[in-house]
Design a protein around this motif. Structure first.
Motif, PDB file in Angstrom:
ATOM      1  N   ALA A  19       2.177  16.520   8.831  1.00  8.88           N
ATOM      2  CA  ALA A  19       3.202  16.387   9.869  1.00  8.88           C
ATOM      3  C   ALA A  19       2.614  15.750  11.125  1.00  8.88           C
ATOM      4  CB  ALA A  19       3.797  17.758  10.193  1.00  8.88           C
ATOM      5  N   GLY A  20       1.375  16.140  11.455  1.00 11.62           N
ATOM      6  CA  GLY A  20       0.722  15.543  12.614  1.00 11.62           C
ATOM      7  C   GLY A  20       0.479  14.056  12.430  1.00 11.62           C
ATOM      8  N   GLY A  21       0.083  13.664  11.208  1.00  9.41           N
ATOM      9  CA  GLY A  21      -0.110  12.246  10.926  1.00  9.41           C
ATOM     10  C   GLY A  21       1.183  11.469  11.031  1.00  9.41           C
ATOM     11  N   SER A  22       2.270  12.075  10.552  1.00 12.53           N
ATOM     12  CA  SER A  22       3.577  11.424  10.647  1.00 12.53           C
ATOM     13  C   SER A  22       3.971  11.196  12.100  1.00 12.53           C
ATOM     14  CB  SER A  22       4.635  12.286   9.945  1.00 12.53           C
ATOM     15  OG  SER A  22       5.930  11.764  10.160  1.00 12.53           O
ATOM     16  N   GLU A  23       3.775  12.221  12.908  1.00 12.43           N
ATOM     17  CA  GLU A  23       4.136  12.104  14.322  1.00 12.43           C
ATOM     18  C   GLU A  23       3.243  11.091  15.038  1.00 12.43           C
ATOM     19  OE1 GLU A  23       5.936  12.196  17.774  1.00 12.43           O
ATOM     20  OE2 GLU A  23       6.686  13.141  15.935  1.00 12.43           O
ATOM     21  N   LYS A  24       1.973  11.025  14.626  1.00  8.82           N
ATOM     22  CA  LYS A  24       1.061  10.061  15.245  1.00  8.82           C
ATOM     23  C   LYS A  24       1.512   8.637  14.965  1.00  8.82           C
ATOM     24  CE  LYS A  24      -3.827   8.800  15.601  1.00  8.82           C
ATOM     25  NZ  LYS A  24      -5.209   9.117  15.166  1.00  8.82           N
ATOM     26  N   LEU A  25       1.915   8.372  13.728  1.00  9.68           N
ATOM     27  CA  LEU A  25       2.410   7.039  13.391  1.00  9.68           C
ATOM     28  C   LEU A  25       3.667   6.704  14.185  1.00  9.68           C
ATOM     29  CD1 LEU A  25       1.967   6.835   9.507  1.00  9.68           C
ATOM     30  CD2 LEU A  25       0.623   5.691  11.253  1.00  9.68           C
ATOM     31  N   SER A  26       4.571   7.667  14.277  1.00  9.46           N
ATOM     32  CA  SER A  26       5.802   7.434  15.040  1.00  9.46           C
ATOM     33  C   SER A  26       5.489   7.178  16.508  1.00  9.46           C
ATOM     34  CB  SER A  26       6.740   8.640  14.910  1.00  9.46           C
ATOM     35  OG  SER A  26       7.159   8.820  13.574  1.00  9.46           O
ATOM     36  N   GLY A  27       4.536   7.939  17.045  1.00  6.76           N
ATOM     37  CA  GLY A  27       4.153   7.748  18.440  1.00  6.76           C
ATOM     38  C   GLY A  27       3.536   6.382  18.676  1.00  6.76           C
ATOM     39  N   ASN A  28       2.699   5.936  17.739  1.00  5.10           N
ATOM     40  CA  ASN A  28       2.104   4.605  17.871  1.00  5.10           C
ATOM     41  C   ASN A  28       3.175   3.518  17.835  1.00  5.10           C
ATOM     42  OD1 ASN A  28      -0.569   5.449  18.057  1.00  5.10           O
ATOM     43  ND2 ASN A  28      -0.847   5.507  15.854  1.00  5.10           N
ATOM     44  N   ALA A  29       4.162   3.706  16.970  1.00  6.10           N
ATOM     45  CA  ALA A  29       5.252   2.731  16.894  1.00  6.10           C
ATOM     46  C   ALA A  29       6.008   2.662  18.217  1.00  6.10           C
ATOM     47  CB  ALA A  29       6.200   3.096  15.757  1.00  6.10           C
ATOM     48  N   ARG A  30       6.241   3.822  18.809  1.00  6.46           N
ATOM     49  CA  ARG A  30       6.957   3.840  20.091  1.00  6.46           C
ATOM     50  C   ARG A  30       6.138   3.169  21.193  1.00  6.46           C
ATOM     51  NH1 ARG A  30       8.328   9.077  18.124  1.00  6.46           N
ATOM     52  NH2 ARG A  30       6.649  10.042  19.345  1.00  6.46           N
ATOM     53  N   GLU A  31       4.830   3.374  21.169  1.00  4.19           N
ATOM     54  CA  GLU A  31       3.969   2.739  22.174  1.00  4.19           C
ATOM     55  C   GLU A  31       4.016   1.216  22.054  1.00  4.19           C
ATOM     56  OE1 GLU A  31       0.031   4.243  21.905  1.00  4.19           O
ATOM     57  OE2 GLU A  31       0.601   6.326  22.299  1.00  4.19           O
ATOM     58  N   ILE A  32       3.967   0.728  20.817  1.00  4.15           N
ATOM     59  CA  ILE A  32       4.020  -0.724  20.614  1.00  4.15           C
ATOM     60  C   ILE A  32       5.384  -1.263  21.011  1.00  4.15           C
ATOM     61  CG2 ILE A  32       3.867  -2.556  18.884  1.00  4.15           C
ATOM     62  CD1 ILE A  32       1.875  -0.782  17.375  1.00  4.15           C
ATOM     63  N   ASP A  33       6.451  -0.513  20.703  1.00  2.00           N
ATOM     64  CA  ASP A  33       7.794  -0.910  21.143  1.00  2.00           C
ATOM     65  C   ASP A  33       7.826  -1.105  22.658  1.00  2.00           C
ATOM     66  OD1 ASP A  33       9.045  -0.999  18.693  1.00  2.00           O
ATOM     67  OD2 ASP A  33       9.729   1.083  18.764  1.00  2.00           O
ATOM     68  N   ALA A  34       7.224  -0.142  23.369  1.00  6.89           N
ATOM     69  CA  ALA A  34       7.244  -0.200  24.831  1.00  6.89           C
ATOM     70  C   ALA A  34       6.465  -1.404  25.350  1.00  6.89           C
ATOM     71  CB  ALA A  34       6.662   1.091  25.407  1.00  6.89           C
ATOM     72  N   LEU A  35       5.318  -1.684  24.735  1.00  2.03           N
ATOM     73  CA  LEU A  35       4.518  -2.828  25.170  1.00  2.03           C
ATOM     74  C   LEU A  35       5.260  -4.140  24.940  1.00  2.03           C
ATOM     75  CD1 LEU A  35       0.990  -1.767  23.842  1.00  2.03           C
ATOM     76  CD2 LEU A  35       1.663  -2.017  26.239  1.00  2.03           C
ATOM     77  N   ILE A  36       5.914  -4.251  23.795  1.00  2.00           N
ATOM     78  CA  ILE A  36       6.639  -5.483  23.484  1.00  2.00           C
ATOM     79  C   ILE A  36       7.838  -5.654  24.404  1.00  2.00           C
ATOM     80  CG2 ILE A  36       8.065  -6.613  21.724  1.00  2.00           C
ATOM     81  CD1 ILE A  36       6.181  -5.529  19.624  1.00  2.00           C
ATOM     82  N   SER A  37       8.514  -4.555  24.701  1.00  2.00           N
ATOM     83  CA  SER A  37       9.715  -4.648  25.540  1.00  2.00           C
ATOM     84  C   SER A  37       9.383  -5.078  26.967  1.00  2.00           C
ATOM     85  CB  SER A  37      10.451  -3.306  25.559  1.00  2.00           C
ATOM     86  OG  SER A  37       9.657  -2.313  26.183  1.00  2.00           O
ATOM     87  N   LYS A  38       8.176  -4.696  27.448  1.00  2.00           N
ATOM     88  CA  LYS A  38       7.779  -5.125  28.794  1.00  2.00           C
ATOM     89  C   LYS A  38       7.564  -6.636  28.825  1.00  2.00           C
ATOM     90  CE  LYS A  38       5.552  -0.775  30.139  1.00  2.00           C
ATOM     91  NZ  LYS A  38       4.268  -0.113  30.487  1.00  2.00           N
ATOM     92  N   GLY A  39       6.771  -7.117  27.876  1.00  2.00           N
ATOM     93  CA  GLY A  39       6.590  -8.558  27.729  1.00  2.00           C
ATOM     94  C   GLY A  39       5.970  -9.270  28.903  1.00  2.00           C
ATOM     95  N   SER A  40       5.360  -8.530  29.830  1.00  2.00           N
ATOM     96  CA  SER A  40       4.829  -9.173  31.035  1.00  2.00           C
ATOM     97  C   SER A  40       3.407  -9.686  30.859  1.00  2.00           C
ATOM     98  CB  SER A  40       4.867  -8.179  32.202  1.00  2.00           C
ATOM     99  OG  SER A  40       4.115  -7.016  31.880  1.00  2.00           O
ATOM    100  N   PHE A  41       2.744  -9.295  29.777  1.00  2.00           N
ATOM    101  CA  PHE A  41       1.337  -9.662  29.608  1.00  2.00           C
ATOM    102  C   PHE A  41       1.133 -10.751  28.560  1.00  2.00           C
ATOM    103  CE2 PHE A  41       2.349  -6.449  26.539  1.00  2.00           C
ATOM    104  CZ  PHE A  41       1.671  -6.815  25.399  1.00  2.00           C
ATOM    105  N   TRP A  42       2.207 -11.147  27.873  1.00  2.00           N
ATOM    106  CA  TRP A  42       2.054 -12.130  26.788  1.00  2.00           C
ATOM    107  C   TRP A  42       3.325 -12.965  26.710  1.00  2.00           C
ATOM    108  CZ3 TRP A  42       1.345 -10.719  20.896  1.00  2.00           C
ATOM    109  CH2 TRP A  42       0.852 -11.840  20.203  1.00  2.00           C
ATOM    110  N   HIS A  43       3.157 -14.277  26.829  1.00  2.00           N
ATOM    111  CA  HIS A  43       4.304 -15.181  26.803  1.00  2.00           C
ATOM    112  C   HIS A  43       4.037 -16.308  25.812  1.00  2.00           C
ATOM    113  CE1 HIS A  43       5.914 -13.233  30.417  1.00  2.00           C
ATOM    114  NE2 HIS A  43       4.679 -13.274  30.899  1.00  2.00           N
ATOM    115  N   GLY A  44       5.069 -17.005  25.447  1.00  2.00           N
ATOM    116  CA  GLY A  44       4.908 -18.157  24.580  1.00  2.00           C
ATOM    117  C   GLY A  44       5.382 -17.909  23.163  1.00  2.00           C
TER     118      GLY A  44
END
Length: 314
Positions: A19-44
């Motif tokens: 269960a902890g591994g499942s939650e860790k994967l979900s948390g990582n996915a959410r973190e990447i979602d947040a980074l992509i949605s900001k989009g301020s550090f990578w363009h093109g």
């Protein structure tokens, strides 16, 4: 007394870990979602392509892996509950202790007592192509450290489900800890600790995944390039001894298998590297007299024939 069935507390612990591994994967996915949605550090164009790949390919893989771990967690917890109910309702069923007979004597080594020179020549395999496992885009990288393996090892590992991969890691760790307990060693190579570890590792893999899968994986592992000849011969020989022990005692518990393997090491049914850099029966070489094969050259080996039916266990 030997324990049959499942250890309820261990099942609950496994469920919690999954269960902890499942939650860790979900948390990582959410973190990447947040980074992509900001989009301020990578363009093109590359950024746009990665965002598209993430949402269409990589995130669904993470979600699938996370859900698989969550399902496995529920399954383990459900089994724990069933074991708990079963042991409470019966005085001698699954989950209870039952008396068993003696495990029996250690087995003779494979080949009916070949000479050290014959073992060195016979127990060699060719080098194989290697790869990094898990792959760079495999969601398992979030919970498993990447390492270099042969392509056959990767194929076999990719055929295991989440619970089986957890069992596989546990077998690896148990082989090391049991070897250190029964045959303490500062080096862990070429000696009695090494002989016990490989034989017990293979016995446990045979018990869990079957003799064909265990043989394929252990043999593929020895195909990593650059393995010193005496060390490779010793490992392949002791691997076979461990599988033979487990095959001859299919109902043995891990503890009973450990006792049988220890007996095999003390009786000389396994081999260790001697000062002459040849594999000798383990009861003929004292621990302080084992050789160091680390600088020995690799030996020519044959291409192993793998068991087609053992490609996956799922």
């Amino acid at each position: 007394m030997a324990f049959y069935g499942a250890d309820i507390e261990q099942l609950k612990h496994l469920s919690k870990s999954l269960a902890g591994g499942s939650e860790k994967l979900s948390g990582n996915a959410r973190e990447i979602d947040a980074l992509i949605s900001k989009g301020s550090f990578w363009h093109g164009q590359d950024a746009k392509q990665f965002s598209a790949d993430w949402h269409s390919r990589f995130r669904p893989l993470l979600e699938k892996a996370s859900q698989g771990l969550a399902d496995a967690s529920k399954s383990a917890l459900r089994n724990a509950d069933e074991q708990e109910k079963g042991s409470g309702a019966s005085g001698g069923g699954i989950g209870t202790a039952a008396a068993v007979g003696a495990a029996g004597p250690g087995l003779q080594g494979p080949g009916g007592g070949p000479t050290p020179e014959e073992i060195l020549e016979k127990y060699q395999v060719s080098d194989a192509e290697t790869t990094e496992w898990p792959g760079d885009w495999d969601p398992l990288r979030l919970v498993v450290d990447q390492r270099t393996v042969t392509e056959k090892e990767a194929e076999l590992l990719n055929g295991l489900g989440p619970i089986e991969l957890n069992d596989f890691k546990g077998i690896h760790d148990d082989a090391f800890s049991e070897a250190d307990s029964r045959f303490p060693s500062s080096d862990r190579n070429d000696d009695h600790n090494d002989a016990f570890r490989h034989a017990y590792w293979n016995a446990l893999m045979t018990r869990e995944f079957g003799v064909d899968w265990a043989e394929d994986y252990a043999t593929a592992h020895e195909q990593l390039p650059g393995n010193p000849g005496p060390r490779e011969a010793m490992d392949l020989y002791n691997n076979e001894v461990g599988r033979n022990i487990a095959a001859a005692h299919p109902d043995a518990s891990p503890e009973e298998l450990a006792d049988l393997v220890e007996e095999a090491v003390r009786n000389g049914d396994t081999v260790v590297v001697g000062g002459d850099l040849l594999p000798h029966p383990s009861n003929e070489i004292r621990p302080e007299q084992t050789g160091d094969a680390g600088n020995a050259p690799p030996a020519d080996g044959h291409d192993p024939e793998f068991n087609d039916e053992s490609r996956t266990t799922s």
